[in-house]
Write an enzyme that holds these catalytic residues in place. Sequence first.
Site, short mmCIF file in Angstrom:
data_model
loop_
_atom_site.label_atom_id
_atom_site.label_comp_id
_atom_site.label_asym_id
_atom_site.label_seq_id
_atom_site.Cartn_x
_atom_site.Cartn_y
_atom_site.Cartn_z
N LYS A 1 9.08 32.44 -16.02
CA LYS A 1 8.22 31.13 -15.61
C LYS A 1 6.86 31.47 -15.11
O LYS A 1 5.49 31.23 -15.23
CB LYS A 1 8.63 29.89 -14.95
CG LYS A 1 9.67 29.28 -15.91
CD LYS A 1 10.26 28.02 -15.40
CE LYS A 1 11.22 27.28 -16.32
NZ LYS A 1 11.88 26.20 -15.73
N GLU B 1 4.05 11.70 -3.76
CA GLU B 1 3.17 11.79 -4.79
C GLU B 1 3.23 10.55 -5.63
O GLU B 1 4.29 10.46 -6.08
CB GLU B 1 3.42 13.28 -5.37
CG GLU B 1 2.53 13.45 -6.59
CD GLU B 1 1.03 13.45 -6.39
OE1 GLU B 1 0.60 14.01 -5.32
OE2 GLU B 1 0.42 12.57 -6.98
N PHE B 2 2.32 10.11 -6.31
CA PHE B 2 2.36 8.96 -6.95
C PHE B 2 1.60 9.18 -8.72
O PHE B 2 1.66 8.33 -9.29
CB PHE B 2 1.74 7.72 -6.41
CG PHE B 2 2.33 7.45 -5.14
CD1 PHE B 2 3.19 6.78 -5.16
CD2 PHE B 2 1.57 8.07 -4.12
CE1 PHE B 2 3.88 6.50 -3.85
CE2 PHE B 2 2.11 7.70 -2.67
CZ PHE B 2 3.16 6.92 -2.67
N LEU B 3 1.85 10.32 -8.82
CA LEU B 3 0.99 10.54 -10.17
C LEU B 3 2.10 10.49 -11.24
O LEU B 3 3.20 10.52 -11.27
CB LEU B 3 0.71 12.24 -10.44
CG LEU B 3 1.55 13.43 -10.42
CD1 LEU B 3 2.44 13.73 -11.38
CD2 LEU B 3 0.77 14.54 -9.74
N CYS C 1 11.79 10.22 -13.23
CA CYS C 1 11.45 9.50 -11.80
C CYS C 1 12.20 8.27 -11.93
O CYS C 1 12.86 8.09 -10.80
CB CYS C 1 10.11 9.61 -11.67
SG CYS C 1 9.03 11.02 -11.80
N LYS D 1 16.10 8.31 -12.01
CA LYS D 1 16.71 8.84 -10.98
C LYS D 1 16.51 8.32 -9.62
O LYS D 1 17.27 8.10 -8.90
CB LYS D 1 15.97 10.40 -10.95
CG LYS D 1 15.99 11.06 -9.56
CD LYS D 1 15.33 12.36 -9.62
CE LYS D 1 13.84 12.59 -9.65
NZ LYS D 1 13.45 12.09 -8.05
C1 UGA Z 1 6.43 7.23 -12.53
C2 UGA Z 1 5.49 6.42 -11.52
O1 UGA Z 1 4.81 5.43 -12.45
C3 UGA Z 1 4.46 7.49 -10.65
O2 UGA Z 1 3.74 6.51 -9.93
C4 UGA Z 1 5.45 8.29 -9.90
O3 UGA Z 1 4.49 8.99 -9.16
C5 UGA Z 1 6.06 9.11 -11.09
O4 UGA Z 1 7.01 8.20 -11.74
C6 UGA Z 1 7.21 10.01 -9.99
O5 UGA Z 1 7.87 9.47 -9.22
O6 UGA Z 1 6.73 11.36 -9.87
P1 UGA Z 1 6.20 8.66 -14.86
O7 UGA Z 1 7.75 8.97 -14.64
O8 UGA Z 1 5.44 9.62 -15.24
O9 UGA Z 1 5.63 7.97 -13.59
O10 UGA Z 1 5.90 7.49 -15.83
P2 UGA Z 1 5.58 5.85 -16.09
O11 UGA Z 1 4.37 5.81 -16.38
O12 UGA Z 1 5.97 5.07 -14.78
O13 UGA Z 1 6.74 5.48 -17.13
C7 UGA Z 1 7.91 5.42 -16.95
C8 UGA Z 1 8.76 4.94 -18.22
O14 UGA Z 1 8.72 3.51 -18.02
C9 UGA Z 1 8.49 5.35 -19.47
O15 UGA Z 1 9.62 5.34 -20.08
C10 UGA Z 1 7.68 4.23 -20.06
O16 UGA Z 1 7.72 4.27 -21.54
C11 UGA Z 1 8.30 2.81 -19.32
N1 UGA Z 1 7.42 1.94 -19.29
C12 UGA Z 1 6.36 1.92 -18.46
C13 UGA Z 1 7.98 0.53 -20.01
O17 UGA Z 1 8.87 0.62 -20.51
N2 UGA Z 1 6.97 -0.49 -19.88
C14 UGA Z 1 5.90 -0.61 -18.96
O18 UGA Z 1 5.24 -1.56 -18.84
C15 UGA Z 1 5.51 0.66 -18.37
#
Ligand code: UGA
Length: 432
Positions: A35, A152-154, A261, A264
Amino acid sequence: MTITFIGHGYVGLVTACIFADFGNEVFVVGHTKEKVARLRKGDPIIYEPTLKELLKKNLQAKRLHFTLDFQEAIPRSEIVFIAVGTPPKDNGEADLSAIFDVSRKLAKYLKRGLTVVACKSTVPVGTNKKIEAILLKHKPKGAEIAVASCPEFLREGTAIYDTLNPDRVVIGTSSKKAAEKLIELHKSLNGKRVMTDLASAELIKYTANSMLATKISFANLISFYCEKTGADVETVLDAVGLDERIGRVFMNPGVGYGGSCLPKDVKAITQTGSNLNINVDFLKAIENINQTAQKNLIQKIKRYSPGKKIAIWGLSFKPDTDDIREAPSINIINQLLELGFKIFAYDPVANTNIKKIFVNKINLLTDQNKPLENADALVILTEWNEFKQTDLKNIKKLLKYPVIFDGRNLYNPQLMKKLGFKYFSVGRKSVL
Ligand code: UGA
């Protein structure tokens, strides 16, 4: 500044590239030879829009260095970020073995004077104190450390934008010097600064992710009510969301949340709560509803699919990523296979990852239209942009029966009716 990231997942790699882009000298320590070799050549390993360009640019500028060797990176660094994974153990608890392992390793190479060690990984409250104890135990004489928690909140898919434009930068530490250094490093990022203690910073991250999961599960719960009563979930949520106290964002019902995320972190905060003797029924309900959302879709397919040959669009846990960790698609495909369905699937970027799980159990196609040919129905699991305004008449032509199970509410039921589809979405009247 010279800084190090330990770990090159979404958080480590994206943040390292951005800080390098601001002109810092950044080391990234990995632990897999292959990697690290790929990263050195400009291959980000993960799919994240525009990350490759940012990586290449900073490699070329010689501000970004990938290494397997702690000794090459740690003694030169003013700040060391820990950004390794904390996957769930069987009981839901976060597995902190990688965190403690790298803490021990990095401690040995700390230089004389102060190094700030900041944890970006999502860790249960109290973990940073344990990191501090490990560092103090293993550091050389003359080395000083200050520990900080910088969650981190990305989001995946928008990781670079989110890192540059966070709503807040959280810095948890009891050390004034660490706070100053971290404020200085983050000065080019937008967003409010939240200066706090270690425990609060750790808990902010879990609170944010479990609140996000709550919003999704709540939207899904209301969709169950809508399906039983004939109400329309989108209208209900739109109306409710007009109340500024509630809002409409992140309340989209569907096949539930996935990814590395939310699932978990809800499990981990539930486990932490149990350990602290807190009643965690509320948190358990979030996960139960998430599973019910997937079961509902499977029930609909079982009941209304005219045959066993199914096309699936969308396999990643969300659009704009090839990440399939905890993707609803995995569970749904497994269940459908058990029920004897034959699956022909397409995802713009996640096919390769899904293939590693299902090998030859499902057919993966690289053309969006191919799985539709002669399939008995189409199932949509991820809301990729390219599905949203696709040629619906063409879908109808290719499918054997005009039947769509839409787990992401992409299309207007009235239009689907007009076009002659049987259309099953989430929390809205089915078009039969
Ligand atoms: C999430 C958080 O949004 C970030 O702020 C955080 O930093 C990150 O986890 C982390 O802990 O590293 P992420 O897992 O990339 O980010 O994705 P999200 O955009 O949160 O979506 C998560 C899941 O929820 C996806 O499967 C999405 O399809 C679903 N979702 C999202 C819904 O079913 N409905 C919604 O209205 C929004």
